[in-house]
Design a protein around this motif. Structure first.
Motif, PDB file in Angstrom:
ATOM      1  N   LYS A 178       2.335   1.749  -3.523  1.00  0.00           N
ATOM      2  CA  LYS A 178       1.324   2.244  -4.457  1.00  0.00           C
ATOM      3  C   LYS A 178       1.000   3.700  -4.187  1.00  0.00           C
ATOM      4  CE  LYS A 178       0.835  -1.491  -6.841  1.00  0.00           C
ATOM      5  NZ  LYS A 178       1.281  -1.490  -8.248  1.00  0.00           N
ATOM      6  N   ASP A 179       0.911   4.039  -2.896  1.00  0.00           N
ATOM      7  CA  ASP A 179       0.620   5.426  -2.548  1.00  0.00           C
ATOM      8  C   ASP A 179       1.737   6.341  -3.017  1.00  0.00           C
ATOM      9  OD1 ASP A 179      -1.014   7.408  -0.892  1.00  0.00           O
ATOM     10  OD2 ASP A 179       0.970   7.590   0.054  1.00  0.00           O
ATOM     11  N   SER A 180       2.977   5.887  -2.847  1.00  0.00           N
ATOM     12  CA  SER A 180       4.114   6.697  -3.290  1.00  0.00           C
ATOM     13  C   SER A 180       4.119   6.834  -4.805  1.00  0.00           C
ATOM     14  CB  SER A 180       5.428   6.049  -2.822  1.00  0.00           C
ATOM     15  OG  SER A 180       5.471   5.959  -1.416  1.00  0.00           O
ATOM     16  N   ALA A 210       0.835  -1.209   0.000  1.00  0.00           N
ATOM     17  CA  ALA A 210       0.000   0.000   0.000  1.00  0.00           C
ATOM     18  C   ALA A 210       0.861   1.248   0.000  1.00  0.00           C
ATOM     19  CB  ALA A 210      -0.920  -0.013   1.227  1.00  0.00           C
ATOM     20  N   SER A 211       1.957   1.198   0.752  1.00  0.00           N
ATOM     21  CA  SER A 211       2.834   2.365   0.805  1.00  0.00           C
ATOM     22  C   SER A 211       3.493   2.615  -0.539  1.00  0.00           C
ATOM     23  CB  SER A 211       3.902   2.141   1.885  1.00  0.00           C
ATOM     24  OG  SER A 211       4.807   3.217   1.919  1.00  0.00           O
ATOM     25  N   VAL A 251       1.429   9.370  -5.794  1.00  0.00           N
ATOM     26  CA  VAL A 251       1.859  10.741  -5.488  1.00  0.00           C
ATOM     27  C   VAL A 251       2.930  11.187  -6.464  1.00  0.00           C
ATOM     28  CG1 VAL A 251       2.996  12.177  -3.758  1.00  0.00           C
ATOM     29  CG2 VAL A 251       1.249  10.542  -3.059  1.00  0.00           C
TER      30      VAL A 251
END
Length: 746
Positions: free
Chosen positions: A554-556, A551-552, A559
């Motif tokens: 993908k979030d990065s 998840a981290s 962004v």
């Protein structure tokens, strides 16, 4: 520490993996000097930091080395055997000693009984047949108002004449003194005799000094004192000049280097540093120049000495080596007399002197020696010594009462560890309190002085250890903060939330609360239940970490993409179809795996299913449980105590049962009621009911269908033959289908 072996019928019990002697009678205690030291649980222990009366530990520690050893305990028992009729009363640990228990057939016992009666009479309790420490303290308070209390020590109180008061005060200042039973400073007859001897020796010496040759008259004493102060510096100067003559190339090194003359932080030069430098500039074969070049620290004293010895020097501007030797030679007769000054007569004191005998002066010393004050004091001291309940006997009564109350408890924590293994009784002497943390209470808490040194050896105990710094404000008025360090063994529950920095509350054996903070942890297995669920917890943590990482990332990525361009990405149907195809393949593979597993399970008989799940459970949790079980069996108390200064004879194992008792977990009271409805949590009861009902219906339907289909029926011979025949027909059909036809061959 070698002890003779006798045929005394000892009784032992196997506790904690070692044989521990049982002490339940007076005979057992009386024969302890015959018990092999290898059969004592402890060989030595600290004389402080234990939950035993401090005075008892102090009395046992005769050599003041802060250690209690087997011979110390054996000596204490021998001391009691000559003063008590029986040792049975020790087992009761009573704070009151019956006078009838004192053995009057020995001289020591007779003296103790007389002293005990005198103490009781002193506090108007003559009709009482028991004595306690409180009686001794009350008697001491009464002695504060009595001049004669049996210790032979006389303080300078207003109950004696002013001349005797002054005499005692002078003796205290010059010789030192001891404490009276009342707590005041005083002197005894031995100190008075030593004081008189010292005065006589001093006055004889002083008369010799007065009769000695004084070549400088009244200035002789001052000149001699200056010579003593300057001797080393002047001798050093002339030695340096000789070395400069012998080795001219070393002259620079013999003088002061510039780096040694540097100011301090305040801009001033250090007097102590300057005093260490040479007396003057060093030149080969040169006299000491008195007009210039002298070290500022020593200049005034050198010039004063030259002025006093003016008749014996050739020049006032310089001092030659021959003149310096002549000055010392002239003063040598006087010096021989002065340096023969006697020392004080030796005498044992506990209070240090405050002045030298010279401070009294010749006149006062002669007055004291010509008076009868020494005789008057001797009469007072003798009268005090003959008073019932002498100080030494009072100390013996106190020792007897203290041993009577506390010695047996020490035996139960030294000869054997009965108090530690008897959890229904009070805690062991090394258990300093209880630690409340994480819904549990640890009772195996031991004081620690140095965590770093303690952990080195304590690590071998195989116990889960938490080192805690404990603080408490006492008294609360001025906010003074007390600090102590403990180590607590966690022997039940799990270690999921036992972390460095975790806070708890430590309650010492006096009931005082301390704020406890975990500062170091030695991690070891705690319990079997922890080992059972630990693999699943690790799997859960691993999955959670992977999901968080995914998840981290993908979030990065989102962004990063958003910051790189503001234009919406173009829809790539080919790429999307590839993604959908991959997802479909993954779901298909997962569904196939699930179907395979389900098919395999359905092929088993119903009674085989529990064994399958049990096998899976053993495969996952088995290794962890076996490893934890082996380590839990290795838990031992000895290294933990050894790290605290004990010397233990065996391992002293901590079994699973004992470990579970040393740490208690939070439990609801027996008569308590509990509501499972949490008002702070949204109720999903109806959804859970529907879900569970659907599962039950599904399982029932599947079971009914399998039963109707005969799945649960035992296979018969006809069924087996029919199944075999069908299988053969299917094989034949498959072979025919695989043969090529003539048309296709053409």
């Amino acid at each position: 520490m070698t002890m003779k072996t006798t045929g005394y019928p000892w009784k032992f019990q196997r506790i904690g993996g070692i044989d521990q002697v049982i002490l339940t009678s007076a005979e057992d205690i009386a024969h302890l000097d015959e018990l092999d030291p290898k059969l004592w649980v402890a060989l030595s222990c600290p004389a402080s930091g234990l939950e035993i009366d401090d005075k008892t530990l102090s009395l046992l520690d005769n050599d003041n080395d802060d250690r209690i050893r087997i011979p110390d305990i054996v000596d204490a028992i021998k001391w009691l055997k000559s003063r008590l009729i029986h040792l049975d009363t020790l087992i009761e640990c009573n704070d009151k000693l019956s006078l009838s228990a004192i053995n009057t057939e020995t001289e020591n016992g007779q003296r103790l009984l007389a002293t005990a009666k005198a103490i009781l009479a002193n506090i108007e309790k003559s009709d009482q047949d028991v004595i306690s420490l409180k009686d001794l303290k009350d008697s001491t308070l009464v002695n504060n108002s009595n001049l004669f209390n049996g210790d032979g020590i006389v303080p300078a109180t207003n109950k004696i004449s002013p001349d005797l008061q002054g005499f005692i005060q002078d003796a205290l200042k010059v010789m030192g003194g001891v404490k009276d039973a009342s707590g005041l400073n005083g002197i005894d007859n031995k100190i008075a005799i030593a004081f008189k001897q010292s005065l006589e020796d001093w006055i004889k010496w002083y008369q010799n000094v007065s009769a000695a040759t004084t070549p400088l008259g009244n200035d002789t004493e001052e000149a001699w004192q200056l010579v003593q102060e300057l001797k080393d510096k002047i001798n050093d100067y002339f030695l340096r000049t000789e070395l400069a003559s012998y080795a001219p190339q070393a002259e620079k090194s013999l003088n002061v280097d510039e780096k040694y003359i540097v100011p301090m932080d305040n801009g001033l030069l250090s007097d102590s540093a300057l005093a260490e430098l040479p007396l003057s500039r060093i030149e080969a074969a040169q006299d000491l120049n008195l007009t210039s070049g002298l070290n500022p620290i020593w200049r005034s004293k050198v010039l004063r000495l030259i002025n006093l010895v003016k008749p014996f020097v050739n020049s006032q501007d310089s001092l030659s080596k021959s003149d310096w030797q002549n000055i010392q030679q002239i003063l040598s007769p006087y010096s021989a007399v002065v340096t023969s000054k006697p020392t004080l007569a030796k005498v044992d004191t506990t209070i240090a002197p405050t002045i030298t005998i010279d401070k009294l002066g010749e006149a006062k010393i002669n007055t004291l020696l010509n008076s009868d004050l020494f005789e008057q004091f001797a009469e007072l001291a003798d009268k005090d010594s003959k008073t019932p309940a002498a100080a030494a006997d009072i100390a013996d009564v106190e020792k007897l009462v203290i041993y009577h109350q506390h010695l047996y408890r020490l035996l139960m924590n030294f000869v054997s560890f009965y108090d530690f293994f008897d959890l229904d009784a009070r805690s062991a002497a090394f258990q300093t309190g209880r630690l409340f943390i994480d819904g549990r209470c640890c009772t195996l808490c031991i004081p620690v002085t140095d965590i770093v040194k303690h952990t080195t050896l304590a690590n071998y105990s195989e116990l889960f250890l938490m080192y805690c710094e404990c603080t408490r404000k006492s008294p609360a008025v001025n906010g003074t903060q007390q600090k102590r360090t403990i180590v607590a063994a966690m022997t039940a529950g799990d270690a999921d939330f036992l972390l460095d920095g975790r806070n708890g509350v430590f309650v010492d054996n006096d009931g005082n609360d301390w704020d406890a903070k975990v500062v170091k942890i030695i991690s070891k297995p705690i319990s079997i239940s922890q080992a059972i669920w630990d693999p699943y917890k690790r799997i859960g943590r691993f999955i959670t970490e992977q999901i968080n990482k995914w998840a981290s990332s993908k979030d990065s990525a989102i962004v990063s993409t958003a910051t790189q361009t503001t234009e919406p990405p173009k829809f790539d149907i080919a790429k999307s179809m590839g993604i959908f195809a991959a997802i479909g393949l993954a779901l298909g593979a997962l569904g196939t795996a699930i179907a395979t597993i389900a098919s395999s399970l359905f092929q088993l008989y119903w009674w085989q299913l529990p064994f399958v799940f049990l096998g899976i459970f053993l495969i996952i949790s088995g290794p962890s449980v076996i490893l934890a079980w082996l380590k839990l069996r290795q838990r031992t108390l000895a290294p933990l105590l050894e790290a605290s200064g004990w010397a233990i004879n065996g391992k002293i194992k901590i079994s699973l049962l004992l470990g579970g008792l040393l740490t208690s977990k939070a439990e609801l009271p027996k008569n308590a009621t509990r509501s499972l409805t949490d008002p702070m949590k949204k109720s999903h009861c109806k959804y859970w009911v529907a879900f569970i009902f659907a599962i039950i219906v599904g399982v029932a339907a599947a079971g009914g269908w399998l039963w109707y289909d005969g799945y649960f029926d035992e296979p018969t011979e006809s069924t087996t033959e029919a199944t075999t025949q069908v299988a053969k027909q299917d094989t034949t059909t498959e072979q025919l289908n695989n043969q090529p036809t003539n048309n296709s061959a053409e």
